[in-house]
Design a protein around this motif. Structure first.
Motif, PDB file in Angstrom:
ATOM      1  N   ASP A 162      -4.894  -7.810   6.740  1.00  0.00           N
ATOM      2  CA  ASP A 162      -5.152  -6.543   6.054  1.00  0.00           C
ATOM      3  C   ASP A 162      -5.114  -5.374   7.037  1.00  0.00           C
ATOM      4  O   ASP A 162      -4.581  -4.307   6.724  1.00  0.00           O
ATOM      5  CB  ASP A 162      -6.512  -6.561   5.361  1.00  0.00           C
ATOM      6  N   VAL A 163      -5.699  -5.581   8.206  1.00  0.00           N
ATOM      7  CA  VAL A 163      -5.709  -4.523   9.227  1.00  0.00           C
ATOM      8  C   VAL A 163      -4.278  -4.182   9.626  1.00  0.00           C
ATOM      9  O   VAL A 163      -3.903  -3.010   9.702  1.00  0.00           O
ATOM     10  CB  VAL A 163      -6.544  -4.937  10.465  1.00  0.00           C
ATOM     11  N   LEU A 164      -3.461  -5.202   9.867  1.00  0.00           N
ATOM     12  CA  LEU A 164      -2.066  -4.964  10.242  1.00  0.00           C
ATOM     13  C   LEU A 164      -1.302  -4.257   9.127  1.00  0.00           C
ATOM     14  O   LEU A 164      -0.529  -3.318   9.391  1.00  0.00           O
ATOM     15  CB  LEU A 164      -1.391  -6.284  10.611  1.00  0.00           C
ATOM     16  N   ASN A 165      -1.511  -4.678   7.889  1.00  0.00           N
ATOM     17  CA  ASN A 165      -0.849  -4.024   6.755  1.00  0.00           C
ATOM     18  C   ASN A 165      -1.289  -2.573   6.613  1.00  0.00           C
ATOM     19  O   ASN A 165      -0.473  -1.678   6.387  1.00  0.00           O
ATOM     20  CB  ASN A 165      -1.128  -4.785   5.462  1.00  0.00           C
ATOM     21  N   CYS A 212     -15.754   0.976   0.700  1.00  0.00           N
ATOM     22  CA  CYS A 212     -16.010   0.085   1.824  1.00  0.00           C
ATOM     23  C   CYS A 212     -14.841  -0.897   1.885  1.00  0.00           C
ATOM     24  O   CYS A 212     -14.550  -1.567   0.903  1.00  0.00           O
ATOM     25  CB  CYS A 212     -17.333  -0.648   1.606  1.00  0.00           C
ATOM     26  N   PHE A 213     -14.168  -0.949   3.018  1.00  0.00           N
ATOM     27  CA  PHE A 213     -13.045  -1.859   3.200  1.00  0.00           C
ATOM     28  C   PHE A 213     -13.514  -3.110   3.930  1.00  0.00           C
ATOM     29  O   PHE A 213     -14.126  -3.010   4.996  1.00  0.00           O
ATOM     30  CB  PHE A 213     -11.937  -1.204   4.025  1.00  0.00           C
ATOM     31  N   GLY A 223       0.816  -1.205   0.000  1.00  0.00           N
ATOM     32  CA  GLY A 223       0.000   0.000   0.000  1.00  0.00           C
ATOM     33  C   GLY A 223       0.850   1.256   0.000  1.00  0.00           C
ATOM     34  O   GLY A 223       2.061   1.204   0.238  1.00  0.00           O
ATOM     35  N   ALA A 224       0.200   2.377  -0.269  1.00  0.00           N
ATOM     36  CA  ALA A 224       0.916   3.654  -0.318  1.00  0.00           C
ATOM     37  C   ALA A 224      -0.048   4.792  -0.015  1.00  0.00           C
ATOM     38  O   ALA A 224      -1.269   4.652  -0.161  1.00  0.00           O
ATOM     39  CB  ALA A 224       1.536   3.860  -1.696  1.00  0.00           C
ATOM     40  N   VAL A 225       0.533   5.911   0.400  1.00  0.00           N
ATOM     41  CA  VAL A 225      -0.232   7.140   0.611  1.00  0.00           C
ATOM     42  C   VAL A 225       0.456   8.234  -0.183  1.00  0.00           C
ATOM     43  O   VAL A 225       1.683   8.368  -0.144  1.00  0.00           O
ATOM     44  CB  VAL A 225      -0.306   7.519   2.108  1.00  0.00           C
ATOM     45  N   PHE A 280      -4.538   0.795  -1.628  1.00  0.00           N
ATOM     46  CA  PHE A 280      -4.531  -0.398  -0.793  1.00  0.00           C
ATOM     47  C   PHE A 280      -5.447  -1.440  -1.420  1.00  0.00           C
ATOM     48  O   PHE A 280      -6.577  -1.115  -1.807  1.00  0.00           O
ATOM     49  CB  PHE A 280      -4.999  -0.060   0.631  1.00  0.00           C
ATOM     50  N   LYS A 281      -4.969  -2.656  -1.507  1.00  0.00           N
ATOM     51  CA  LYS A 281      -5.729  -3.772  -2.063  1.00  0.00           C
ATOM     52  C   LYS A 281      -6.272  -3.447  -3.460  1.00  0.00           C
ATOM     53  O   LYS A 281      -7.450  -3.614  -3.737  1.00  0.00           O
ATOM     54  CB  LYS A 281      -6.852  -4.196  -1.116  1.00  0.00           C
ATOM     55  N   ASP A 282      -5.407  -2.961  -4.321  1.00  0.00           N
ATOM     56  CA  ASP A 282      -5.728  -2.685  -5.727  1.00  0.00           C
ATOM     57  C   ASP A 282      -6.815  -1.634  -5.929  1.00  0.00           C
ATOM     58  O   ASP A 282      -7.475  -1.626  -6.962  1.00  0.00           O
ATOM     59  CB  ASP A 282      -6.120  -3.978  -6.446  1.00  0.00           C
TER      60      ASP A 282
END
Length: 121
Positions: free
Chosen positions: A87-90, A80-81, A17-19, A32-34
């Motif tokens: 995933d939460v940790l990532n 909606c995630f 992931g990135a910001v 995040f997650k494509d």
């Protein structure tokens, strides 16, 4: 996908992931997650608090099927995630890294402004 007209700078990036910061729209983009999600600045930090508040231990120890995933709907987005414990940790890692870099950048700018004022005397 980030708008091609946006002027973005990478804030923090990991393999999952990135910001990015968009100076044109004054917002943050989370990849995040494509998927890519835009956040107003205050909503970005609220989203980070929401993710940090997820009880990973409960997710892992609860044997019910509903505990396997966490559903998170960020403020003022159409996203909606659906997040597993991993995933939460990532996501926490990406958001924490981004927050650190944002705060570091603010501190560096503050120090440089202070030095510029002192140099002008």
């Amino acid at each position: 996908m980030i708008c091609p007209l946006a002027e973005v700078e990478e804030v923090f990036k990991e393999s999952f992931g990135a910001v990015y910061q968009c100076s044109r729209k004054n917002c943050y983009w989370l990849e995040f997650k494509d998927t890519t999600t835009a956040f107003k600045i205050s909503d970005f930090f609220l989203f980070k608090k929401t993710i940090d508040a997820i009880d990973i231990e409960k997710m892992l120890s609860d044997t019910s099927r509903t505990a396997d995933f966490e559903l998170v709907m960020p403020h003022r987005t159409d996203r909606c995630f659906i997040l597993s414990a991993q995933d939460v940790l990532n996501l926490r890692e990406v958001l924490a890294g981004a927050k650190f870099m944002i705060e570091l950048n603010s501190e560096v700018k503050r120090i440089l402004r202070k030095e510029a004022v002192l140099a002008s005397f």
